[in-house]
Design an enzyme around this catalytic site. Sequence first.
Site: not given
Length: 786
Positions: A754, A526
């Site tokens: 996460e 990302d």
Amino acid sequence: MAPRNRRSQREIETPSATIRYEPVVEPESWCSFCCSYDALVFLILIAGAVGAIILHLYLYPTIEKVHPLPNVDPESAPWTWGTYRPHMYFGLRTRSPMSPLFGMMWYEQPNIMLRPHVRHWCNQDDRLPGYYWYEADGRTFGKQNITELHKGVIQTDWVNDANGFGARVKLNMAKGRRYNVILYFSAQELGTRFRLGKHLSDIFYGQNELLGSFKFSVNLKNGTKLHASHSSMLTDERITIDQYHEYVMDNSQAIQVPNQPLHFILNSKKNQEEGKFIAVQLNLGHQAEFEMFLQTDKLKPMQSDEFDHSLRTRSYNFNKKYENAFQLAEKNYTKTQLKMAKVAISNMLGSVGYWYGHSKVMFNNMLHPYGPHALFSAVPSRPFFPRGFLWDEGFHQMLIRKIDPKMSLEVIVSWMNTMDTSGWIPREMIVGAESEAKVPAEFIPQKPDVANPPTLFYVMDKLIRDEKTVGRYAGILKLLFPRLEKWFHWIRITQAGPSRGTFRWRGRNSTILSELNPKTLSSGLDDFPRASHPSDNEYHLDLRCWLALASRVLARLAKSYGTEVEYQRASKAMEELNNFDNLVKDHWSEEHLGFYDYGKHSVDVALAPVPVTGGRFEYQRVTSRAPTYQLVTNVFGYNNLFPMMLKMIPSKSKTLKTILDKIRDPNILWTNYGLRSISRSSPYYAARNTEHDPPYWRGYIWININYMVLSSLRHYADQPGPYQDQAEKIFHELRANLVTNMANQFERTGFLWENYDDKNGEGRGCHPFTGWSSLILLIMSDNLDT
């Protein structure tokens, strides 16, 4: 579709001397021909045909799906129920598009006229202290605890049997609280019809092409009594799948009896004789227990003792399989660490989902349906990412293959079946209404020129080295080989860089000004910084390394299952892509001692307020020093570790020591909680990418990359060379840091996260995240299959 070539005009024959020819009639002029009726019709037909071709090319994408591979398990029945609705706290379906959907919702009964907050789909905003499957095999049973805000617990256990299922729900809530539980079925195709019964023991009846005739019953247990008579609902209205709980509440009514507390019940006044959505509500106290059974023509009514026996047997088999696979019992782990480990695999297996339908693809600047797909896949996170992600899936299967290699192959086959005829695979599979309801509209369309890390090669590398798996599933491995080969060639060709042996992720935005460093979503990393000014002449280190790994796997597959020509082709690609000297030539900086991306880059960029129209200011990227083509050396982090992580560095090379030193340096990647994603000395460390976009892969600790590092450390510690001891020492230190911190956070919060903060180790991002964070179990087992 390319226009067909015009046929060449036939040659004019030379007149024969023996044939009598009539005088040649002069042809009409072109003008007169064009004005004739026949010519007008002809031109209209030609124009119509050309228009139809253009319209077809514009409206319909040329991508077509490949023919599906056969099921890994031919006996895998489409009518077998499972927890294949991962976004639900408790939901079941079968792996068939004709399956009815079963679900449970609940809410605390208010004492005043107040619309309650319904628990239905997993939602971080519910702020539950914890929920997870603590035993589940993803196929036949599951045991889950859901902790409510006041520390009360709802327990959901289930088993399947033939084409039915049984389940038990227990409520152990704070004294004085009341709860309403709604159980429902919803039809997904026109042939499914529901009817209401009269008692809880036969509350629903139904008919379905997949299941035949069926009956649903509810039995109260251990003295449980309803605080109000059960209420039911049956409608034939079309209800969108993400509005079930809203519809239920919109069609509830409050009942106030003198000297009795307020009760909400389902409004049965609008009930129809038949319908496609049916629900029953149970008004319960703070302690309650009930069982439910779906009985079909093929299944005898399940009794309570049969349910208990089946649940115990499957739990025993799961725990035996679990210990054989991971062997944690004899290791010196705490109770919290052992609990976390079992939750990791159980919640991953209990979150495997099934979806059927079309995804959406952006082609020719228009949105097109692509499919249909029948996707079987694990998911990263039940509340936040309850759908298939291509690069996540390779990491998921690294864990699942240890306990159920057949399921891993089923998942891989399912993903290979999403491929188009060119070899492209969507990086996200957002299939059907349930998936789309969890995704912002702008992120739903997939682009057929954008790749994703081919992590399925990562798990295939392990599967084909397992003799039992190869012996048992040689047939499906042989069928997978040409699919994997097509995928590999598609990536190698479409993501090629400016020179041979270099590769570039597509999808970076070269015109955007609002981002400090335009994202590379296709890489999976990302916002990890790349060249500051995207261009077609840049090339990326991680993609080069992924293709090197893929080529090694293909060569092994080709040797076993391909022709001699295919093997020679794969071997040649493997030799080229794994050439360490070429890797050094393209990506190594002797000055900065590391492997780096290359591109149009400035070392002096920042987000700053820039005046725009209307007297406003917007934060945009500004450059104090003009970008030039160079290696991106002011960024060192996860991307720069790929040559080591994918074991491309020779064990005796000095470059290995350089990388090991950087890993262990606290000023670069090392923390007491795991390896951070980018060096503290980088200007991008903890930097926002836009005014409103916080850092993501710019410092936080991600478990999938830490797992890959540990796997490579184990590899180099076992290889002859001068840096064995250093790799061994770092391996043990890093493993201990990860296990200790994740267990501490699990005990403190009740979740796997996460990612984790590199400053204090606290869990960050979405939760529960039992996708690749569940790799902590493999890390604990020491079985990293290097």
